[in-house]
Structure formats: C-alpha cells, structure tokens
Design a protein around this motif. Structure first.
Motif, short mmCIF file in Angstrom:
data_model
loop_
_atom_site.label_atom_id
_atom_site.label_comp_id
_atom_site.label_asym_id
_atom_site.label_seq_id
_atom_site.Cartn_x
_atom_site.Cartn_y
_atom_site.Cartn_z
N ASP A 179 0.87 -1.17 0.00
CA ASP A 179 0.00 0.00 0.00
C ASP A 179 0.91 1.23 0.00
O ASP A 179 2.02 1.18 0.54
CB ASP A 179 -0.91 0.02 1.23
CG ASP A 179 -1.85 -1.16 1.28
OD1 ASP A 179 -2.44 -1.49 0.23
OD2 ASP A 179 -2.00 -1.77 2.36
N VAL A 180 0.45 2.32 -0.59
CA VAL A 180 1.26 3.53 -0.70
C VAL A 180 0.51 4.72 -0.11
O VAL A 180 -0.70 4.87 -0.30
CB VAL A 180 1.62 3.81 -2.18
CG1 VAL A 180 2.22 5.21 -2.35
CG2 VAL A 180 2.60 2.76 -2.69
N ILE A 181 1.26 5.56 0.61
CA ILE A 181 0.74 6.85 1.07
C ILE A 181 1.64 7.91 0.46
O ILE A 181 2.85 7.92 0.69
CB ILE A 181 0.75 6.97 2.61
CG1 ILE A 181 -0.02 5.81 3.25
CG2 ILE A 181 0.16 8.31 3.04
CD1 ILE A 181 0.09 5.77 4.78
N LEU A 182 1.06 8.80 -0.35
CA LEU A 182 1.80 9.91 -0.90
C LEU A 182 1.66 11.10 0.04
O LEU A 182 0.56 11.39 0.53
CB LEU A 182 1.26 10.30 -2.28
CG LEU A 182 1.33 9.23 -3.38
CD1 LEU A 182 0.73 9.77 -4.68
CD2 LEU A 182 2.75 8.75 -3.61
N THR A 183 2.76 11.78 0.32
CA THR A 183 2.72 12.94 1.20
C THR A 183 3.43 14.12 0.55
O THR A 183 4.37 13.95 -0.22
CB THR A 183 3.37 12.66 2.57
OG1 THR A 183 4.79 12.45 2.40
CG2 THR A 183 2.76 11.43 3.24
N ALA A 184 2.97 15.32 0.88
CA ALA A 184 3.62 16.55 0.43
C ALA A 184 3.39 17.59 1.52
O ALA A 184 2.24 18.00 1.75
CB ALA A 184 3.05 17.03 -0.90
N GLY A 185 4.45 17.98 2.21
CA GLY A 185 4.27 18.89 3.33
C GLY A 185 3.40 18.24 4.40
O GLY A 185 3.70 17.14 4.86
N LYS A 186 2.28 18.87 4.73
CA LYS A 186 1.36 18.31 5.73
C LYS A 186 0.19 17.57 5.09
O LYS A 186 -0.71 17.11 5.80
CB LYS A 186 0.85 19.42 6.65
CG LYS A 186 1.96 20.12 7.42
CD LYS A 186 1.46 20.90 8.61
CE LYS A 186 1.17 19.98 9.78
NZ LYS A 186 0.90 20.68 11.05
N ASN A 187 0.19 17.45 3.75
CA ASN A 187 -0.90 16.78 3.04
C ASN A 187 -0.56 15.32 2.75
O ASN A 187 0.60 14.96 2.57
CB ASN A 187 -1.20 17.49 1.73
CG ASN A 187 -1.74 18.89 1.93
OD1 ASN A 187 -2.45 19.15 2.91
ND2 ASN A 187 -1.41 19.80 1.04
N LEU A 188 -1.60 14.50 2.69
CA LEU A 188 -1.41 13.09 2.36
C LEU A 188 -2.55 12.58 1.50
O LEU A 188 -3.65 13.16 1.47
CB LEU A 188 -1.27 12.25 3.64
CG LEU A 188 -2.45 12.17 4.61
CD1 LEU A 188 -3.46 11.10 4.21
CD2 LEU A 188 -1.95 11.88 6.02
N LEU A 189 -2.26 11.49 0.80
CA LEU A 189 -3.22 10.85 -0.09
C LEU A 189 -2.91 9.35 -0.08
O LEU A 189 -1.75 8.96 -0.27
CB LEU A 189 -3.07 11.43 -1.49
CG LEU A 189 -3.94 10.96 -2.66
CD1 LEU A 189 -3.96 12.04 -3.75
CD2 LEU A 189 -3.43 9.65 -3.26
N CYS A 190 -3.90 8.53 0.18
CA CYS A 190 -3.66 7.08 0.30
C CYS A 190 -4.02 6.33 -0.97
O CYS A 190 -5.03 6.62 -1.62
CB CYS A 190 -4.47 6.51 1.47
SG CYS A 190 -3.89 7.06 3.09
N LEU A 191 -3.17 5.37 -1.31
CA LEU A 191 -3.38 4.50 -2.46
C LEU A 191 -3.27 3.04 -2.01
O LEU A 191 -2.20 2.44 -2.08
CB LEU A 191 -2.34 4.79 -3.56
CG LEU A 191 -2.36 6.19 -4.18
CD1 LEU A 191 -1.16 6.37 -5.10
CD2 LEU A 191 -3.66 6.43 -4.94
N PRO A 192 -4.37 2.47 -1.51
CA PRO A 192 -4.32 1.04 -1.17
C PRO A 192 -4.14 0.20 -2.42
O PRO A 192 -4.44 0.64 -3.54
CB PRO A 192 -5.68 0.79 -0.52
CG PRO A 192 -6.56 1.88 -1.04
CD PRO A 192 -5.68 3.07 -1.27
#
Length: 200
Positions: A179-192
């Motif tokens: 599973d992948v979690i993309l992060t940028a600064g304080k933001n995140l986006l999950c890619l199960p």
C-alpha cells in the motif's frame, strides 16, 4: 542543531489524542482513496522528512515494526528520531520493513523488493510513504476501485516517472502487494493496493 539533538526533539504534544486523530485520518483516507487530507499536529520531525510523513511515522510505527529509509533519510537524523519516538528498529533490508519512507526526488526501487505479504496474510506487507513535491497539482492520475464511487482524478507533482509501471506490477499481485501513502508537506493521499491507476 546536531543529529542527536534533532533525534530527541519533536513528537506529539498530546500523544494519545493527536495520534488517534492521525490514525483515524489515515484509516478514512485508505477507505476513500485519492482524497487529499491535511495533518493537523506538528511533530517537529528532522529534515528532510516533512510534516505528514513525520506524523505517520510516530502514529503507526512501534517496536514491532521495522522501518526502511531511503538514502537521504538514512543519512539524516530521521532514523534516530523515529527510533527515539516510537522504538521502531531501522532495517536496511526492504523485505523486512513494515514501513518504508522515501524522500521527495529519490529514485524508486521496484515495489517487488518490499514485502508483499502472503496469500494467507496479505496484511503482512510493507506500507510505502513516498514524499512528492505537491498534491493537488501536477500529473493527473485517474483512480478507480473500491471506495471510489466514480472514477476520480487526482493531481500529483513530483511523482517518479516509473511509478505507474511499478503500481501496475503491484496491482497484479492482489490480494498481495504494498500500500502507498503519498505525502507533500502536511498533506497526504492514500493508495491502497486495490486501486487501479491510469495516467492521462
């Protein structure tokens, strides 16, 4: 600030409540892939780790979860910081890691080098936390799959060019896979691993 001082600083101000908030956010984001969320608590993580990735580390890692770090993070105070705040051991073996953290701009190795779990225990896989330049701008990715009622498009800036191919190979392993979690600064986006990704 030297590495030792950096390693001992930061962490949640209110560990129980703030870690619960971040955990709930991550679970909700995994259930709704492609949704960009902002982490509230500031954990004072050392560079080059950024806010969301730092909050994920102190929320999910513990003494039973081996952590792998990409080269830039490994050479910094990040490993000692994670160890001090969570007790998690740092490993150089990708296949042993329950969590892997990759700084922005780093070269992505094949996801197949990390643990994909087993048919019986697919949850025993590695979760990759990959930092990118920005979420909400950049390359459009179209996501489909469970938790996404209609195809949704998200924008990611700074995603390595090999990512779509690595993801397709990973998706083919289902129910195994990372599973992948993309992060940028304080933001995140999950890619199960259940998500299908198409580039435009």
């Amino acid at each position: 600030m030297n590495i030792k001082t950096q390693a001992l600083s930061g962490g949640f101000r209110e560990p129980v409540f703030e870690s619960q908030d971040v955990f709930r956010m991550l679970m909700d984001s995994m259930a709704r892939p492609g949704t960009i969320r902002a982490v509230g608590p500031d954990v004072g993580q050392p560079e080059p780790l950024e806010g969301a990735a730092g909050a994920i580390a102190v929320t999910l890692c513990d003494h039973e979860t081996s952590v792998w770090l990409s080269a830039g993070l490994f050479k910094s105070a990040v490993g000692e910081w994670i160890g001090f705040h969570t007790g998690a051991p740092i490993t150089r073996e990708k296949a042993e890691a329950r969590f892997a953290f990759v700084e922005a701009g780093a070269t992505l190795a094949s996801f197949g080098l990390f643990s994909a779990g087993t048919q019986e225990y697919p949850d025993r896989s590695t979760t990759l936390v990959i930092e990118v330049a920005a979420l909400g701008e950049g390359l459009p990715l179209t996501l489909t799959g469970p938790g996404i009622p209609h195809a949704t498009t998200v924008m990611v800036k700074g995603l390595p060019e090999v990512f779509p191919r690595l993801w397709a190979d990973n998706r083919a392993l289902f129910p195994r896979g990372v599973d992948v979690i993309l992060t940028a600064g304080k933001n995140l986006l999950c890619l199960p691993r259940t998500v299908r990704i198409a580039t435009q």
